[in-house]
Write an enzyme that holds these catalytic residues in place. Structure first.
Site, PDB file in Angstrom:
ATOM      1  N   ASP A 102       0.921   5.257  -0.073  1.00  8.58           N
ATOM      2  CA  ASP A 102       0.056   6.320   0.828  1.00  8.58           C
ATOM      3  C   ASP A 102       0.070   7.583  -0.014  1.00  8.58           C
ATOM      4  O   ASP A 102       0.541   7.761  -1.517  1.00  8.58           O
ATOM      5  CB  ASP A 102       1.273   6.742   1.578  1.00  8.58           C
ATOM      6  CG  ASP A 102       1.571   5.780   3.142  1.00  8.58           C
ATOM      7  OD1 ASP A 102       1.138   5.143   3.243  1.00  8.58           O
ATOM      8  OD2 ASP A 102       2.329   5.774   3.815  1.00  8.58           O
TER       9      ASP A 102
ATOM     10  N   ARG B 142       0.737  -0.990  -0.050  1.00  9.48           N
ATOM     11  CA  ARG B 142      -0.071   0.556   0.266  1.00  9.48           C
ATOM     12  C   ARG B 142       1.123   1.523   0.404  1.00  9.48           C
ATOM     13  O   ARG B 142       1.916   1.348   1.359  1.00  9.48           O
ATOM     14  CB  ARG B 142      -0.744  -0.501   1.510  1.00  9.48           C
ATOM     15  CG  ARG B 142      -1.996  -1.157   1.187  1.00  9.48           C
ATOM     16  CD  ARG B 142      -3.030  -0.787   2.372  1.00  9.48           C
ATOM     17  NE  ARG B 142      -3.824  -1.967   2.946  1.00  9.48           N
ATOM     18  CZ  ARG B 142      -5.225  -2.034   3.241  1.00  9.48           C
ATOM     19  NH1 ARG B 142      -5.284  -1.311   4.856  1.00  9.48           N
ATOM     20  NH2 ARG B 142      -5.894  -2.593   3.605  1.00  9.48           N
TER      21      ARG B 142
ATOM     22  N   TYR C 184      12.165   1.481  -3.365  1.00 11.57           N
ATOM     23  CA  TYR C 184      11.879   2.733  -2.879  1.00 11.57           C
ATOM     24  C   TYR C 184      12.647   3.412  -3.844  1.00 11.57           C
ATOM     25  O   TYR C 184      14.091   3.858  -2.914  1.00 11.57           O
ATOM     26  CB  TYR C 184      11.500   2.713  -1.516  1.00 11.57           C
ATOM     27  CG  TYR C 184       9.761   2.015  -1.720  1.00 11.57           C
ATOM     28  CD1 TYR C 184       8.945   2.728  -1.525  1.00 11.57           C
ATOM     29  CD2 TYR C 184      10.488   0.966  -0.882  1.00 11.57           C
ATOM     30  CE1 TYR C 184       7.570   2.224  -1.914  1.00 11.57           C
ATOM     31  CE2 TYR C 184       9.080   0.416  -0.854  1.00 11.57           C
ATOM     32  CZ  TYR C 184       7.714   1.182  -1.236  1.00 11.57           C
ATOM     33  OH  TYR C 184       6.312   0.532  -0.799  1.00 11.57           O
TER      34      TYR C 184
ATOM     35  N   ARG D 286      10.488   6.974   4.391  1.00  8.30           N
ATOM     36  CA  ARG D 286      10.410   8.478   4.358  1.00  8.30           C
ATOM     37  C   ARG D 286      10.671   9.164   5.332  1.00  8.30           C
ATOM     38  O   ARG D 286      11.606  10.231   5.664  1.00  8.30           O
ATOM     39  CB  ARG D 286       9.137   8.990   3.946  1.00  8.30           C
ATOM     40  CG  ARG D 286       8.215   9.615   2.811  1.00  8.30           C
ATOM     41  CD  ARG D 286       6.791   8.647   3.096  1.00  8.30           C
ATOM     42  NE  ARG D 286       6.765  10.302   3.298  1.00  8.30           N
ATOM     43  CZ  ARG D 286       5.092  10.442   3.868  1.00  8.30           C
ATOM     44  NH1 ARG D 286       3.963   9.724   3.491  1.00  8.30           N
ATOM     45  NH2 ARG D 286       4.931  11.873   4.305  1.00  8.30           N
TER      46      ARG D 286
END
Length: 262
Positions: A55, A53, A113, A200
């Site tokens: 964001d 998932r 990522y 993040r």
């Protein structure tokens, strides 16, 4: 109804216009848009399962989903059909038929990522939706030193959202790589899984080190403390992109192997 064929679909999307991947009532999400379009195509509800998932505001170059079709176009036509029907910010890139043992989420071996920082004095007109503008100078060597402490298996409680749903916070990071492209600095994280906001917060902490506000050798102490308050800020979502997903060799390994295209 017969399960029929299992389809694996690779998607790219600009997360700016989505409230994340997972369906939410009354909100535009990647899963919701795709499921709604499949329902219009086939006249039946189709459940889409994703590799993870993302964001709100987070992008994907290679999100992977699977779904079971009782009938419909062959897998090699699925990309063509969906490209004509889906909005421009949701791009089907590749599709194939897989056996029932494949699961977009549970079959994942590792993910990559990429986070992009824009270090130019002024923000880029073309990159502002895909990067965190940070015009202040950063000590790249210190950031690289700090990143080395993140490699391996650790409890990343200090580097995830306090409200993260996962009980087990242990994850393994295999690679942290810094790539410079003009004024842009890309930081790639490859590992066996990531917690909510984890990348993040890692980026926010590395930027804190780059600013000289945190020492690289304190990263192990922050990990051991398991205290979110000790890590850096949560970097903005729009700099983050799900870059690649890897599966076992029988399912093709990394799902996409193209030159940088974002």
């Amino acid at each position: 109804m017969s399960r029929g064929r299992r389809i694996r679909l690779v998607l790219g999307y600009d997360g700016s216009g989505f409230h994340g991947f997972a369906r939410q009532e009354g909100l535009r999400t990647v899963q919701g848009v795709l499921e709604d379009e499949l329902r219009r195509m086939l006249g039946v509800d189709i459940l889409v399962e994703g590799s993870g998932r993302t964001d709100r505001g987070v992008h994907a170059r290679a999100q992977v989903v699977h779904f079971d079709l009782p009938y419909g176009p062959p897998a090699d036509r699925m990309v063509h059909v969906l490209r004509r029907r889906l909005p421009a910010d949701l791009l089907p890139r590749d599709a194939g038929e897989v056996d029932e043992g494949f699961h977009a989420r549970f079959s994942v071996v590792r993910k990559t990522y990429r986070y992009t920082l824009d270090l130019a004095p002024l923000p880029s007109l073309y990159w502002y939706r895909f990067s965190w503008h940070h015009p202040e100078p950063l000590d790249l060597a210190a950031m690289q030193e700090a990143a080395r402490h993140l490699l391996g298996e650790h409890d990343f409680t200090s580097f995830c959202a306090a409200e993260a749903r996962q009980r087990d916070k242990v994850r393994r990071i295999d690679r942290v790589e810094f790539r410079q492209d003009g004024s842009r600095l890309h930081i790639e994280f490859e590992g066996n899984g990531f917690l909510q906001y984890m990348v993040r917060i890692l980026v926010g902490t590395l930027v804190k080190v780059g600013r000289g506000q945190e020492r690289p050798d304190r990263i192990p102490l922050i990990l051991e403390a398991r205290d979110r308050r000790l890590a850096g800020e949560t970097a903005p979502p729009h700099g983050l992109c799900l870059w690649n997903v890897e599966y076992p060799p029988e399912y093709g390994g990394k799902v996409i192997d193209l030159a940088d295209d974002l």
